[in-house]
Design an enzyme around this catalytic site. Structure first.
Site, PDB file in Angstrom:
ATOM      1  N   LYS A   1       0.858  -1.193   0.000  1.00  0.00           N
ATOM      2  CA  LYS A   1       0.000   0.000   0.000  1.00  0.00           C
ATOM      3  C   LYS A   1       0.885   1.230   0.000  1.00  0.00           C
ATOM      4  CE  LYS A   1      -1.765   2.535   3.295  1.00  0.00           C
ATOM      5  NZ  LYS A   1      -1.504   3.871   2.688  1.00  0.00           N
ATOM      6  N   GLU A  24      10.299   0.629  10.399  1.00  0.00           N
ATOM      7  CA  GLU A  24      11.371   1.604  10.171  1.00  0.00           C
ATOM      8  C   GLU A  24      10.740   2.957  10.439  1.00  0.00           C
ATOM      9  OE1 GLU A  24      13.326   4.264   8.894  1.00  0.00           O
ATOM     10  OE2 GLU A  24      13.324   3.494   6.835  1.00  0.00           O
ATOM     11  N   CYS A  68      13.904   9.969   7.216  1.00  0.00           N
ATOM     12  CA  CYS A  68      13.853   9.438   8.572  1.00  0.00           C
ATOM     13  C   CYS A  68      15.217   9.555   9.240  1.00  0.00           C
ATOM     14  CB  CYS A  68      13.380   7.997   8.542  1.00  0.00           C
ATOM     15  SG  CYS A  68      14.161   7.048   7.249  1.00  0.00           S
ATOM     16  N   GLU A  79      10.948  14.919  15.979  1.00  0.00           N
ATOM     17  CA  GLU A  79      11.227  14.868  14.546  1.00  0.00           C
ATOM     18  C   GLU A  79      10.393  15.931  13.830  1.00  0.00           C
ATOM     19  OE1 GLU A  79       9.858  11.311  12.268  1.00  0.00           O
ATOM     20  OE2 GLU A  79      11.917  11.288  11.526  1.00  0.00           O
TER      21      GLU A  79
END
Ligand code: NAI
Ligand code: MG
Length: 498
Positions: free
Chosen positions: A189, A265, A299, A396
């Site tokens: 997806k 992840e 990331c 983040e």
């Protein structure tokens, strides 16, 4: 009813064929519920087109197709032939680099040159795992003279792969290469912000020779199709890249359903540490690339910059000049390094972090503002005068925003480097070999770069310590996440006590 294919244009390719359906069983279909959703061009905020949306029912259909392939024809395909198909898919990626990269630039907003780099890396990854397909081997284990034991590395089965929008094609290849090499089947997806390139890539699947049901590609939303994947009773493994918040939800869904295997992840807040003996110009170019590559939407972005006291003033001056030179603008313009952020939502999140930083008393050294009035462009931003407890140092941001501060000693650099709940990546800039190795040993991160940044390679494992994830992608290590070991133990010596 919306079409399953439309003609679209990019500034780079002119007209091309864009599939908009769900790719299940090597066929293009509409979603059972007949829903579609709009795809936005982040450079000018216009609607590019609509694509068909997968809901829970479509996930069920795709899983049945994948299961049928896994139990049937795919099992009988020799490993070498699986490898050949992956290699062919890699070739097709390279042959179609112009259109794949242009679609990526259109939908995601990354510069065309960077998108071409992603396509090359995706092809590299697929080809690398094509090479692994016939090298996945078990062992013979000797336990006694009257027993013969061997282990086999078998595929896990149906893999539900949920990918984000920051590297749509690259993530597509990371989630398909190792899974297929090991003999699994895949339902992937894509992210709702960037469905287009994954659909173009799906057109190459049948051409590469994959039987129906082996690779299925759907567009849809996290809360609907994504949740249906992670809680599905007939998906054996889920691999996810995205936010830590959703990573936790996926683990819960797996725990609450069939205990499917989970690899994650997730996010990061990676330190980029510059020692006084570093080659300063090199360090600046890597620190700049470390945070601003892909508009900070990595990331592993080097979002916390730490510079040794004695060179701090000189470094910040030069770094500011470097950041201000980064060309921000139209992804299809030849000089562009940084395009728009991917969506209004991400743009708003980043701008609110910038406001938060100012409120908390940090100093904007450069940037901090929107560029233009259309498209989600943000100036490369550097915050100084920060403290470790500030939100902009701990959370983040996922945009072109970094913080910079000073450290005195190696011990202090290690301690602040590790002062995060994340552990995806880190970097050390130094010309001293001992410093490089000592600091690399102490940093709790899945990847440590020395005198470089963001230089991932498909042969090198990538993944997180701490709350940055579970499992590794890329390299030989990724194969462990897509195989399960079977032990076969054969008694040669007759009856027990006989
Ligand atoms: P997200 O984690 O919501 O989206 C990533 C993928 O997960 C998408 O395919 C989405 O459809 C799917 N998803 C969302 N909710 C789900 C659910 N409940 N069950 C199953 N799948 C689900 O990330 P989002 O909202 O796009 O970005 C938010 C933040 O996440 C970013 O600001 C960034 O900090 C982080 N992020 C990290 C990425 C990475 O590479 N590690 C990539 C994208 C975002
Ligand atoms: Mg888009």
């Amino acid at each position: 009813m919306a079409d399953l294919h439309i003609k679209l244009k990019t500034p780079h390719t002119g007209e091309y064929d864009q599939p908009t359906g769900l790719f299940i069983n090597n066929e293009w279909v509409r979603g059972v519920d007949g829903k579609t959703f709009e795809v936005v061009n982040p450079s000018d905020e216009t609607i590019i087109c609509s694509v068909h949306e997968a809901t829970e029912k479509d996930v069920d259909i795709a899983v049945s197709a994948a299961r049928k392939a896994f139990n049937g024809p795919w099992r009988k395909v020799a490993p070498n032939d699986r490898g050949r198909m992956l290699t062919k898919l890699a070739d097709l990626f390279e042959e179609n680099v112009e259109v794949l990269a242009a679609v990526e630039a259109l939908d995601n907003g990354k510069a065309l040159a960077m998108a071409k780099g992603d396509v090359a890396a995706a092809a590299g990854c697929l080809r690398y795992y094509g090479g692994w397909a016939d090298k996945i081997e078990g062992k013979v284990v000797d336990t006694s003279h009257d027993t013969f034991n061997y282990t086999k590395k078998e595929p896990i089965g149906v893999c539900g792969q949920i990918i984000p929008w920051n590297f749509p094609l690259l993530m597509w290849s990371w989630k398909i290469g190792p899974a297929i090499a090991a003999g699994n089947v895949v339902l992937i997806k894509t992210a709702e912000q960037t469905p287009l390139s994954g659909l173009v890539a799906a057109t190459l699947v049948a051409k590469a020779g994959f039987p129906p049901g082996v690779i299925n590609v759907i567009s849809g939303f996290g809360k609907v199709a994504g949740a249906a994947i992670s809680s599905h009773m007939d998906i054996d493994k889920v691999a996810f890249t995205g936010s830590t918040v959703v990573g936790r939800q996926i683990m819960k869904a797996a725990a609450g359903s069939n205990l499917k295997k989970v690899t994650l992840e997730l996010g990061g807040k990676s330190p980029n540490i510059v020692f006084e003996d570093a080659d300063i110009d090199n360090a600046i170019s890597w620190v700049n690339f470390g945070i601003y590559f892909n508009h900070g939407q990595c990331c592993c972005a080097g979002s916390r910059v730490y510079v040794q006291e004695s060179i701090y003033d000189k470094f910040i001056q030069k770094f500011k000049e470097r950041a201000e030179k980064n060309a921000v603008g139209d992804p299809f313009h030849g000089d562009t390094f940084q395009g728009p952020q991917v969506s209004q939502l991400q743009f708003d999140r980043i701008m609110s972090y910038i406001e938060e930083g100012k409120k908390e008393g940090a100093k904007v050294e450069t940037g901090g503002k929107r560029i233009g009035t259309k498209g989600y462009f943000i100036e490369p931003t550097i915050f100084s005068n920060v403290t470790e407890d500030m939100k902009i140092v701990q959370e983040e941001i996922f945009g072109p925003v970094c913080t910079i501060s000073k450290f005195k000693t190696q011990e202090e650099a290690i301690s602040i480097g590790n002062n995060t709940t994340y552990g995806l990546a880190a970097a050390v800039h130094t010309t001293n070999l001992n410093t490089a190795i000592e600091v690399s040993n102490e940093l709790r991160a899945g990847t440590v770069w020395v005198n470089t940044y963001n230089t991932l390679h498909w042969q090198l494992p990538f993944g997180g310590y701490k709350e940055s994830g579970i499992g590794r992608e890329l390299g030989e290590a990724a194969l462990d996440n897509y195989t399960q070991v079977k032990t076969v133990s054969i008694r040669l010596g007759g009856a027990l006590f006989g």
